[in-house]
Design a protein around this motif. Structure first.
Motif, mmCIF file in Angstrom:
data_model
loop_
_atom_site.group_PDB
_atom_site.id
_atom_site.type_symbol
_atom_site.label_atom_id
_atom_site.label_comp_id
_atom_site.label_asym_id
_atom_site.label_seq_id
_atom_site.Cartn_x
_atom_site.Cartn_y
_atom_site.Cartn_z
ATOM 1 N N PRO A 161 0.816 -1.221 0.000
ATOM 2 C CA PRO A 161 0.000 0.000 0.000
ATOM 3 C C PRO A 161 0.849 1.271 0.000
ATOM 4 O O PRO A 161 2.012 1.278 0.410
ATOM 5 C CB PRO A 161 -0.805 -0.114 1.306
ATOM 6 N N VAL A 162 0.228 2.352 -0.463
ATOM 7 C CA VAL A 162 0.840 3.677 -0.438
ATOM 8 C C VAL A 162 0.419 4.383 0.844
ATOM 9 O O VAL A 162 -0.732 4.273 1.282
ATOM 10 C CB VAL A 162 0.399 4.507 -1.659
ATOM 11 N N ARG A 163 1.340 5.106 1.453
ATOM 12 C CA ARG A 163 1.039 5.828 2.681
ATOM 13 C C ARG A 163 -0.029 6.888 2.431
ATOM 14 O O ARG A 163 0.069 7.686 1.501
ATOM 15 C CB ARG A 163 2.294 6.475 3.240
ATOM 16 N N ALA A 164 -1.057 6.888 3.292
ATOM 17 C CA ALA A 164 -2.181 7.808 3.108
ATOM 18 C C ALA A 164 -1.847 9.231 3.515
ATOM 19 O O ALA A 164 -2.560 10.158 3.131
ATOM 20 C CB ALA A 164 -3.385 7.316 3.919
ATOM 21 N N ASP A 165 -0.775 9.429 4.286
ATOM 22 C CA ASP A 165 -0.432 10.767 4.757
ATOM 23 C C ASP A 165 0.561 11.479 3.853
ATOM 24 O O ASP A 165 1.100 12.519 4.223
ATOM 25 C CB ASP A 165 0.155 10.688 6.174
ATOM 26 N N THR A 166 0.796 10.940 2.657
ATOM 27 C CA THR A 166 1.854 11.444 1.786
ATOM 28 C C THR A 166 1.290 11.856 0.431
ATOM 29 O O THR A 166 0.462 11.147 -0.150
ATOM 30 C CB THR A 166 2.937 10.372 1.574
ATOM 31 N N ALA A 167 1.737 13.008 -0.059
ATOM 32 C CA ALA A 167 1.430 13.474 -1.404
ATOM 33 C C ALA A 167 2.708 13.429 -2.243
ATOM 34 O O ALA A 167 3.820 13.398 -1.692
ATOM 35 C CB ALA A 167 0.850 14.890 -1.372
ATOM 36 N N PHE A 168 2.552 13.461 -3.558
ATOM 37 C CA PHE A 168 3.695 13.256 -4.448
ATOM 38 C C PHE A 168 3.705 14.302 -5.560
ATOM 39 O O PHE A 168 2.670 14.617 -6.149
ATOM 40 C CB PHE A 168 3.651 11.856 -5.067
ATOM 41 N N VAL A 169 4.913 14.810 -5.822
ATOM 42 C CA VAL A 169 5.121 15.773 -6.907
ATOM 43 C C VAL A 169 6.453 15.431 -7.563
ATOM 44 O O VAL A 169 7.452 15.221 -6.873
ATOM 45 C CB VAL A 169 5.156 17.229 -6.394
ATOM 46 N N GLY A 170 6.493 15.364 -8.880
ATOM 47 C CA GLY A 170 7.754 15.116 -9.560
ATOM 48 C C GLY A 170 7.557 14.615 -10.969
ATOM 49 O O GLY A 170 6.599 13.895 -11.260
ATOM 50 N N MET A 194 -4.377 20.674 2.761
ATOM 51 C CA MET A 194 -5.275 19.531 2.696
ATOM 52 C C MET A 194 -4.993 18.494 3.780
ATOM 53 O O MET A 194 -5.606 17.433 3.786
ATOM 54 C CB MET A 194 -5.179 18.879 1.319
ATOM 55 N N GLY A 195 -4.054 18.769 4.673
ATOM 56 C CA GLY A 195 -3.846 17.911 5.835
ATOM 57 C C GLY A 195 -2.809 16.834 5.679
ATOM 58 O O GLY A 195 -2.691 15.961 6.553
ATOM 59 N N PHE A 196 -2.019 16.848 4.608
ATOM 60 C CA PHE A 196 -0.967 15.847 4.448
ATOM 61 C C PHE A 196 0.233 16.236 5.309
ATOM 62 O O PHE A 196 0.628 17.404 5.365
ATOM 63 C CB PHE A 196 -0.549 15.733 2.983
ATOM 64 N N SER A 197 0.822 15.241 5.963
ATOM 65 C CA SER A 197 1.978 15.495 6.832
ATOM 66 C C SER A 197 3.303 15.256 6.124
ATOM 67 O O SER A 197 4.353 15.638 6.642
ATOM 68 C CB SER A 197 1.904 14.601 8.077
ATOM 69 N N ARG A 198 3.278 14.631 4.936
ATOM 70 C CA ARG A 198 4.497 14.352 4.177
ATOM 71 C C ARG A 198 4.252 14.628 2.699
ATOM 72 O O ARG A 198 3.146 14.425 2.195
ATOM 73 C CB ARG A 198 4.936 12.882 4.341
ATOM 74 N N ILE A 199 5.297 15.087 2.012
ATOM 75 C CA ILE A 199 5.227 15.259 0.575
ATOM 76 C C ILE A 199 6.578 14.891 -0.023
ATOM 77 O O ILE A 199 7.626 15.303 0.475
ATOM 78 C CB ILE A 199 4.820 16.703 0.185
ATOM 79 N N VAL A 200 6.557 14.081 -1.066
ATOM 80 C CA VAL A 200 7.771 13.630 -1.742
ATOM 81 C C VAL A 200 7.959 14.484 -2.986
ATOM 82 O O VAL A 200 7.062 14.571 -3.838
ATOM 83 C CB VAL A 200 7.682 12.144 -2.116
ATOM 84 N N THR A 201 9.129 15.117 -3.094
ATOM 85 C CA THR A 201 9.401 16.034 -4.200
ATOM 86 C C THR A 201 10.789 15.770 -4.775
ATOM 87 O O THR A 201 11.603 15.078 -4.157
ATOM 88 C CB THR A 201 9.338 17.489 -3.726
ATOM 89 N N PRO A 202 11.104 16.325 -5.937
ATOM 90 C CA PRO A 202 12.484 16.258 -6.437
ATOM 91 C C PRO A 202 13.407 17.107 -5.572
ATOM 92 O O PRO A 202 12.970 18.031 -4.884
ATOM 93 C CB PRO A 202 12.374 16.836 -7.861
ATOM 94 N N SER A 203 14.689 16.791 -5.614
ATOM 95 C CA SER A 203 15.680 17.583 -4.891
ATOM 96 C C SER A 203 15.829 18.942 -5.565
ATOM 97 O O SER A 203 15.790 19.052 -6.791
ATOM 98 C CB SER A 203 17.031 16.870 -4.852
#
Length: 293
Positions: A161-170, A194-203
């Motif tokens: 599963p994918v973590r529900a508290d994480t958003a993704f951009v890249g 929107m209440g997300f505690s984590r976001i994965v982005t490019p460096s």
């Protein structure tokens, strides 16, 4: 101006082709009412995520922060990877709704070539919930949602599963790297709202890969892991490549091994008594036997 919507969806997006009194990057989001009237949507992100179960880590479901004109909004990307029911051919079907088919083919090719994650003999279905079409009329070609598509597809393939508290951009590059996107700070702010505690982005700064020619040998160069930055109540995980981003977004890390070409998905173990079940397992790329079952 021009309008657009996603097939049978009631959502309509109004884009300005020319604006004498402001920026042509502005977009309006409307919903078709019961009486046939267009009603303005003040918070598109909440509308797109209204049917999402926030507290559950879901398999094959990832949240992307897309950019339509100057407006950032969160959208849900769903993927389903299933054993192909065709005539036994090597390829599988690729069905998309909300992204371009060519973009999906590029992402799957990068996952196969760079990390040994093969979707051969698998049907791949990708859907953007709410009728949004990622990349249509957006600045930069819409590649900012590539990472969410990749993570949703890999999650469905491996069953993690994918973590529900994480958003993704890249945006996914052909070398397996994560490329920068437009208006990153605005996207991070929308994910925080929107209440997300984590976001994965490019460096923000491309880090150099450690050379494999240094003393002591070693198989392949390595890049330092994700860099964590916490600001304003949200943790930003900055990754250099797609594999690091996938591991940050999934509940469990993918089993990998180091090769001369970089990290690859590790060949799953099988017992002599479990050959029949293994035939239905994941098809991976390996240096010794490119496709094995």
């Amino acid at each position: 101006s021009s309008g657009g919507g996603g097939g049978m969806s009631s959502l309509r997006i109004l884009r300005a082709a020319k604006n004498r009194f402001g920026s042509s990057e502005e977009v309006g989001v409307y919903e078709m009412g019961h009486a046939g009237r267009l009603l303005p949507v003040s918070d598109p992100s909440s509308l797109f995520l209204s049917t999402r179960q926030d507290s559950l880590d879901a398999e094959g479901c990832a949240i992307s922060v897309a950019l339509e004109g100057m407006r950032s909004m969160t959208v849900e990307v769903q993927a389903l990877v299933a054993w192909s029911a065709g005539s036994g051919g090597y390829g599988g079907r690729r069905i998309v709704d909300g992204i371009s088919n060519s973009r999906l083919l590029l992402i799957l090719a990068v996952l196969h070539k760079r990390y040994g994650i093969s979707f051969a003999r698998r049907d791949v279905y990708v859907n953007v919930v709410g009728g949004m079409h990622l990349g249509k009329g957006s600045k930069g070609g819409g590649g900012g949602s590539d990472l969410a598509v990749a993570i949703a597809a890999v999650s469905s393939l491996v069953g993690i599963p994918v973590r529900a508290d994480t958003a993704f951009v890249g945006e996914v590059g052909l070398l397996g790297e994560l490329r920068p996107v437009h208006s990153l700070e605005k996207r991070i702010g929308e994910a925080r709202r929107m209440g997300f505690s984590r976001i994965v982005t490019p460096s923000s700064v491309r880090r150099k890969k450690k050379s494999s020619r240094s003393k002591g040998g070693g198989n392949g160069g390595t890049i330092p892991g994700p860099k964590e930055v916490s600001a304003g109540g949200i943790k930003q995980l900055m990754c250099d490549n797609v594999l690091d981003a996938i591991n940050c977004g999934l509940v469990d890390r993918l089993p990998t091994k180091q090769t001369r070409g970089g990290p690859k998905l590790r060949k799953p173990k099988r017992s002599k008594d479990d050959v029949s079940m293994y035939e239905q397992d994941i098809i991976l790329d390996d240096e010794d036997d490119l496709i094995f079952e």
